[in-house]
Design a protein around this motif. Structure first.
Motif, mmCIF file in Angstrom:
data_model
loop_
_atom_site.group_PDB
_atom_site.id
_atom_site.type_symbol
_atom_site.label_atom_id
_atom_site.label_comp_id
_atom_site.label_asym_id
_atom_site.label_seq_id
_atom_site.Cartn_x
_atom_site.Cartn_y
_atom_site.Cartn_z
ATOM 1 N N ARG B 9 -1.238 -5.433 25.014
ATOM 2 C CA ARG B 9 -2.183 -6.326 24.341
ATOM 3 C C ARG B 9 -1.857 -6.393 22.847
ATOM 4 O O ARG B 9 -1.938 -5.394 22.150
ATOM 5 C CB ARG B 9 -3.615 -5.813 24.512
ATOM 6 C CG ARG B 9 -4.105 -5.965 25.922
ATOM 7 C CD ARG B 9 -5.624 -5.896 26.001
ATOM 8 N NE ARG B 9 -6.021 -5.610 27.364
ATOM 9 C CZ ARG B 9 -6.598 -4.484 27.771
ATOM 10 N NH1 ARG B 9 -6.902 -3.545 26.890
ATOM 11 N NH2 ARG B 9 -6.904 -4.296 29.027
ATOM 12 N N GLY B 10 -1.465 -7.561 22.409
ATOM 13 C CA GLY B 10 -1.245 -7.812 20.974
ATOM 14 C C GLY B 10 -0.307 -6.828 20.301
ATOM 15 O O GLY B 10 -0.578 -6.358 19.203
ATOM 16 N N GLY B 23 2.954 -9.841 18.308
ATOM 17 C CA GLY B 23 1.811 -10.096 19.178
ATOM 18 C C GLY B 23 2.224 -10.379 20.617
ATOM 19 O O GLY B 23 2.159 -11.507 21.086
ATOM 20 N N ASP B 25 1.573 -10.056 24.539
ATOM 21 C CA ASP B 25 0.629 -9.785 25.628
ATOM 22 C C ASP B 25 1.401 -9.916 26.925
ATOM 23 O O ASP B 25 2.073 -10.914 27.142
ATOM 24 C CB ASP B 25 -0.518 -10.802 25.629
ATOM 25 C CG ASP B 25 -1.350 -10.707 24.357
ATOM 26 O OD1 ASP B 25 -1.989 -9.671 24.154
ATOM 27 O OD2 ASP B 25 -1.333 -11.681 23.572
ATOM 28 N N GLY B 60 -1.867 -3.240 18.267
ATOM 29 C CA GLY B 60 -1.956 -3.523 19.687
ATOM 30 C C GLY B 60 -1.942 -2.259 20.507
ATOM 31 O O GLY B 60 -1.943 -1.147 19.968
ATOM 32 N N ARG B 217 8.246 -13.242 20.059
ATOM 33 C CA ARG B 217 7.099 -13.708 20.839
ATOM 34 C C ARG B 217 7.537 -14.094 22.239
ATOM 35 O O ARG B 217 8.692 -14.439 22.467
ATOM 36 C CB ARG B 217 6.494 -14.980 20.228
ATOM 37 C CG ARG B 217 5.806 -14.784 18.930
ATOM 38 C CD ARG B 217 5.663 -16.144 18.282
ATOM 39 N NE ARG B 217 5.430 -15.972 16.861
ATOM 40 C CZ ARG B 217 4.284 -16.252 16.258
ATOM 41 N NH1 ARG B 217 3.280 -16.753 16.944
ATOM 42 N NH2 ARG B 217 4.144 -16.055 14.968
#
Lengths: 225, 247
Positions: B9-10, B23, B25, B60, B217
């Protein structure tokens, strides 16, 4: 025999005395080596750690020992300890202290070099396979570092043996000092003694160091095959 | 839907002031085979290293069967046993035989019986076609053989999820296949796998899900069918175009 000045060696106890002098040199080196190796391993391992304070202190210690001529260190400990600390150290004890401090410094740098030469990936693999830090050093890092370290540390030992010739400056009667005494005592009867005696000294150093160098070469071959 | 094995998560990772992961996920479920692809430097290898807590993350969380995994945490050694990882450069221990490489961690970390571990190691070696190499040293093996040993060394720890970090990138072309075949078999056994690779055909064959990363990402996700035939984003299209040779 007369021309080479070798005859002096067979007068009285001269040859035995020279051997005794070699014994003193080897004894100082041996004790220093026995102290330097474990201490060097400990300090060398600490030098690979990230802590900047520990690293700074050890770096300073190493550089100090390297920059100071061994002779100055010997004077510092032998004379300095008497004047400033009121200790009455014998020449031999001072020599052992200096050679241990110096040997530890040199050894720690060899250990540091050997440990940092192990690729980062080995630590990652060990970590990924859940070994603890202690297990990683014990099973993975030290055994590999040892292979690189052995030949280097054996060279350090021979360097130490040769450097013990300096201890005559603080009154320790080791092989060079005995040689000088023999030459002095026989100045009139065998003026050529210097050559023969120093030749013998050379041979004795050679016989002491050569097997050690050979061992280093043998180990190097075995490990780098 | 089956159980979540790994959840991110993040996740943000920085290195020397540069953002490597920006970030992330991600959820990997039991039995899923996910393949991460993307240009070099997109952060895919770093992502695997962060999952295994070889690198600390800045923000995160990373959950392994619900438990947070963090670099430097006390429970890290036990949590890590659930994660198996194989590296690009094999990283076998050069001073140990194949058998010693494989049995070290089960014996010293999991405190399992030596005989039992050696028997299991021999079975696993046979499965990857290396029965005769148990007493060899890594330097006596080819790259493909080393990588298969590394896979066995990971499997014997009985991990829940397997991470593969460009495991064929350092291999000669003729040895790639033997390693990929081992991985395919693991996928068929229903293992949970997260794979970083540059082998597009292999990714297409093994993956349930393709994860396309660029610039730290996750840019696009999808089944291999969707992703390789109709990529949704421009960056994925451009990336895939580099692998086509038609003029």
């Amino acid at each position: 025999m007369q021309a080479l000045g070798l005859d002096v060696l067979f007068k009285g106890q001269n040859f035995i005395r020279l051997l005794g002098g070699l014994g003193v040199a080897l004894r100082i080196s041996l004790i220093a080596v026995v102290i330097s190796i474990p201490a060097g391993v400990l300090l060398g391992t600490l030098m690979t750690k990230k802590n900047p304070v520990i690293r700074g202190i050890l770096r300073f210690y190493l550089e100090f020992m390297r920059i100071m001529p061994q002779m100055v260190l010997l004077f510092l400990v032998f004379f300095g300890s008497t004047r400033s600390l009121g200790l009455d150290l014998s020449g031999e004890t001072s020599a052992v202290i200096v050679f241990s401090l110096w040997g530890t410094a040199e050894m720690s740098d060899l250990v540091r070099g050997a440990i940092t030469s192990i690729p980062r990936h080995q630590y990652d693999a060990a970590a990924a396979l859940c070994l603890s830090e202690r297990q990683t050093y014990y099973y993975i890092i030290f055994p590999q570092a040892l292979r690189r370290l052995l030949p280097l540390s054996i060279n350090l030992i021979t360097r130490m043996i040769k450097t013990t010739s300096l201890v005559l400056m603080i009154g320790v009667v080791e092989i060079i000092k005995v040689a000088q005494q023999i030459i002095e005592a026989n100045r009139m009867s065998s003026p050529n003694a210097a050559f023969g005696v120093y030749l013998t000294v050379f041979m004795m150093y050679f016989l002491a160091c050569f097997p050690i160098s050979m061992l280093a070469r043998f180990l190097e071959k075995r490990f780098y095959e | 839907m089956s159980e979540e094995v790994l959840t991110l998560r993040g996740v943000v990772k920085e290195f020397d002031g540069k953002t490597i992961l920006d970030g992330i996920d991600l959820t990997i479920r039991q039995g899923e085979v996910a393949v991460i692809i993307g240009p070099s430097g997109c952060g895919k290898s770093t992502l695997l290293r962060c999952i295994n807590a070889l690198e600390p993350i800045r923000e995160g969380e990373i959950l392994l069967q619900g438990e947070p995994i963090r670099a430097g945490a006390k429970n890290l050694p036990s949590l890590r046993q659930k994660i198996g990882m194989v590296f690009q450069s094999y990283d076998l221990y050069p001073h140990m035989t194949v058998m010693e490489n494989i049995t070290l961690s089960p014996r010293k970390v999991q405190k399992r019986d030596r005989r039992e571990v050696e028997r299991e190691a021999a079975e696993l070696l046979a499965r990857v076609g290396l029965s005769d190499k148990a007493e060899s040293y890594p330097r006596q093996l080819s790259g493909g053989q080393k990588q298969r040993v590394a896979i066995v060394r990971m499997l014997i720890m009985q991990p829940e999820i397997l991470l593969f970090d460009e495991v064929t990138a350092a291999l000669d072309p003729e040895m790639v296949r033997e390693v990929l075949d081992v991985m395919l078999e693991l996928a068929h056994q229903g293992r949970t796998m997260l794979i970083v690779t540059h082998e597009m055909a292999f990714a297409q064959a093994i993956a349930h899900r393709i994860i396309f990363m660029d610039d730290g990402r996750i840019v696009e996700e999808g089944t291999p069918g969707q992703f390789f035939t109709k990529p949704q984003t421009k960056r994925a299209q451009e990336f895939l175009d580099r692998f086509r040779f038609d003029t």
